[in-house]
Design a protein around this motif. Structure first.
Motif, PDB file in Angstrom:
ATOM      1  N   LEU A  83       0.823  -1.211   0.000  1.00 23.44           N
ATOM      2  CA  LEU A  83       0.000   0.000   0.000  1.00 23.44           C
ATOM      3  C   LEU A  83       0.858   1.263   0.000  1.00 23.44           C
ATOM      4  O   LEU A  83       0.484   2.274  -0.602  1.00 23.44           O
ATOM      5  CB  LEU A  83      -0.919   0.004   1.215  1.00 23.44           C
ATOM      6  N   GLU A  84       2.004   1.199   0.674  1.00 27.93           N
ATOM      7  CA  GLU A  84       2.906   2.347   0.667  1.00 27.93           C
ATOM      8  C   GLU A  84       3.313   2.719  -0.756  1.00 27.93           C
ATOM      9  O   GLU A  84       3.302   3.898  -1.144  1.00 27.93           O
ATOM     10  CB  GLU A  84       4.135   2.044   1.516  1.00 27.93           C
ATOM     11  N   GLY A  85       3.679   1.695  -1.545  1.00 28.18           N
ATOM     12  CA  GLY A  85       4.060   1.950  -2.930  1.00 28.18           C
ATOM     13  C   GLY A  85       2.878   2.400  -3.779  1.00 28.18           C
ATOM     14  O   GLY A  85       3.012   3.303  -4.619  1.00 28.18           O
ATOM     15  N   MET A  86       1.717   1.773  -3.570  1.00 23.17           N
ATOM     16  CA  MET A  86       0.526   2.166  -4.326  1.00 23.17           C
ATOM     17  C   MET A  86       0.144   3.605  -4.036  1.00 23.17           C
ATOM     18  O   MET A  86      -0.178   4.376  -4.945  1.00 23.17           O
ATOM     19  CB  MET A  86      -0.640   1.231  -3.992  1.00 23.17           C
ATOM     20  N   GLN A  87       0.177   3.986  -2.755  1.00 19.06           N
ATOM     21  CA  GLN A  87      -0.183   5.354  -2.369  1.00 19.06           C
ATOM     22  C   GLN A  87       0.748   6.362  -3.011  1.00 19.06           C
ATOM     23  O   GLN A  87       0.316   7.423  -3.491  1.00 19.06           O
ATOM     24  CB  GLN A  87      -0.157   5.482  -0.844  1.00 19.06           C
ATOM     25  N   ARG A  88       2.022   6.043  -3.032  1.00 19.21           N
ATOM     26  CA  ARG A  88       3.018   6.952  -3.615  1.00 19.21           C
ATOM     27  C   ARG A  88       2.709   7.221  -5.089  1.00 19.21           C
ATOM     28  O   ARG A  88       2.711   8.376  -5.538  1.00 19.21           O
ATOM     29  CB  ARG A  88       4.408   6.331  -3.462  1.00 19.21           C
ATOM     30  N   GLU A  89       2.426   6.150  -5.834  1.00 20.13           N
ATOM     31  CA  GLU A  89       2.179   6.316  -7.263  1.00 20.13           C
ATOM     32  C   GLU A  89       0.805   6.917  -7.527  1.00 20.13           C
ATOM     33  O   GLU A  89       0.630   7.704  -8.465  1.00 20.13           O
ATOM     34  CB  GLU A  89       2.318   4.966  -7.980  1.00 20.13           C
ATOM     35  N   CYS A  90      -0.182   6.563  -6.722  1.00 25.87           N
ATOM     36  CA  CYS A  90      -1.522   7.133  -6.898  1.00 25.87           C
ATOM     37  C   CYS A  90      -1.504   8.641  -6.675  1.00 25.87           C
ATOM     38  O   CYS A  90      -2.141   9.396  -7.422  1.00 25.87           O
ATOM     39  CB  CYS A  90      -2.509   6.474  -5.930  1.00 25.87           C
ATOM     40  N   GLU A  91      -0.796   9.094  -5.659  1.00 29.08           N
ATOM     41  CA  GLU A  91      -0.709  10.530  -5.402  1.00 29.08           C
ATOM     42  C   GLU A  91      -0.121  11.273  -6.597  1.00 29.08           C
ATOM     43  O   GLU A  91      -0.549  12.384  -6.918  1.00 29.08           O
ATOM     44  CB  GLU A  91       0.143  10.787  -4.157  1.00 29.08           C
TER      45      GLU A  91
END
Length: 346
Positions: A83-91
């Motif tokens: 989720l940390e990686g997903m959040q980074r790219e989604c932002e």
């Protein structure tokens, strides 16, 4: 009296640009060039007017919700790192994450709700964190039939037709073994491979790791030497096994363990037998499942599966499908290398 709602027209007027330029700044619209100065003027007008995008109106215009579903076990620490990686790219792309977990429901029922969310136009795509042997053909068919942009992290490694982000487990073992026998190490014996397991089924990742170990030894003219040790009630009994290992040679050969979660019990057993980790017994883990390099003393040498990076790549893959449609070429495999964490144990 209600305060009048600020619109993009108001922003455009204050910034001295057209509404299409405001839209380009907000949405990164391709084909419309915006200079750095113009962009700053638009952003300054947005701040001054306290303008907020009408998400419902934008969704009606673009057909997108700007949300992705992330599905996995919220109790699992690896899901948190994904989720940390997903959040980074989604932002970076103006997307939000809708967190979904099976909870106490059957997996199939929980996954069906994800497709329902897509049909209800509440999400634009789905990312699932699966176990390394996951390949549910019924679920893949359901996603394909619905036309949902979809990526499985760790699943469908041996199945075509589903886009997967996968760890290079073969490369991770080779990286670990090369580090164990790197030039300048005090001993050049054949490393022993210990596979900690629970349950009777060996996953795709475990098969890949063991096969990589055997191949690595064979290519160097070494005889592979491996054991399987059961994990019962969260504990691994290493003591008897370490005594057998010590009988092989003095000092014992280097040891590669498949999971760092099995290492704390190994450290305790070694201490009881008077074996100093990093000196009499050199140890390394092929999968840093519990961030063992931070939790052990001496610090554990290990290779780490890059779950944060896998989250980033999963979002990128889903967004490509959203932008260009679920093209057949999108249903490929993205392999990410493991990361070496050098410690004091090897």
């Amino acid at each position: 009296m209600d305060k009048k709602r600020v619109t993009s027209r108001d922003v455009a007027k204050l910034a001295g640009v057209s509404r299409s330029v405001v839209s380009a700044v907000l949405n990164g619209t391709p084909g419309i060039g915006v200079s750095g100065e113009t962009r700053e003027n638009v952003l300054a007008a947005i701040r001054e007017l306290n303008y907020h995008v009408d998400a419902q109106a934008r969704s009606m215009k673009t057909g997108r919700t700007m949300s992705l579903a992330a599905f996995g076990d919220t109790r699992h620490p690896l899901f948190m790192r994904l989720l940390e990686g997903m959040q980074r790219e989604c932002e970076a792309h103006g997307y939000h994450i809708l967190l979904c977990s099976p909870g106490h429901r059957p997996d199939g029922e929980a996954r069906s709700e994800l497709v329902d969310l897509y049909h209800q136009r509440k999400i634009d795509g789905i990312v699932t964190l699966d176990n390394t042997s996951y390949r549910d053909e019924a679920w893949a068919a359901k996603v394909s039939e619905a036309g949902v942009p979809y990526v499985s992290v760790e699943g469908y490694a041996e199945a075509e037709g589903v886009c997967s982000v996968l760890a290079d487990y073969k490369g991770s073992v080779e990286l670990a073994l090369d580090y164990l026998l790197r030039p300048g190490t005090p001993q050049l014996q054949t490393p022993v491979y210990a596979e900690v397991y629970h349950g009777s089924i060996r996953s795709w990742a475990e098969r890949t790791r063991r096969d990589a170990y055997i191949r690595w030894c064979s290519e160097r003219g070494m005889n592979p030497f491996f054991f399987r040790l059961p994990e019962r009630e969260g504990r691994v009994d290493w003591e008897e096994w370490l005594l057998k290992l010590a009988d092989i040679s003095k000092p014992p050969p280097p040891l590669l363990v498949n999971w760092s979660s099995g290492v704390p019990d190994l450290y305790r057993a070694a201490h009881k037998l008077g074996l100093r980790i990093g000196e009499e017994l050199r140890v390394m883990a092929a999968d840093n499942t519990i961030q063992g390099h931070r939790l052990s003393l001496p610090a554990l040498s290990c290779v780490e599966i890059p779950y944060v990076g896998m989250g980033v790549e999963a979002v990128r893959c889903v967004l490509k499908q959203i932008e260009g449609g679920a093209a057949p070429e999108a249903a490929g495999k993205i392999w990410l290398p493991a990361v070496l964490r050098a410690g004091e144990s090897a």
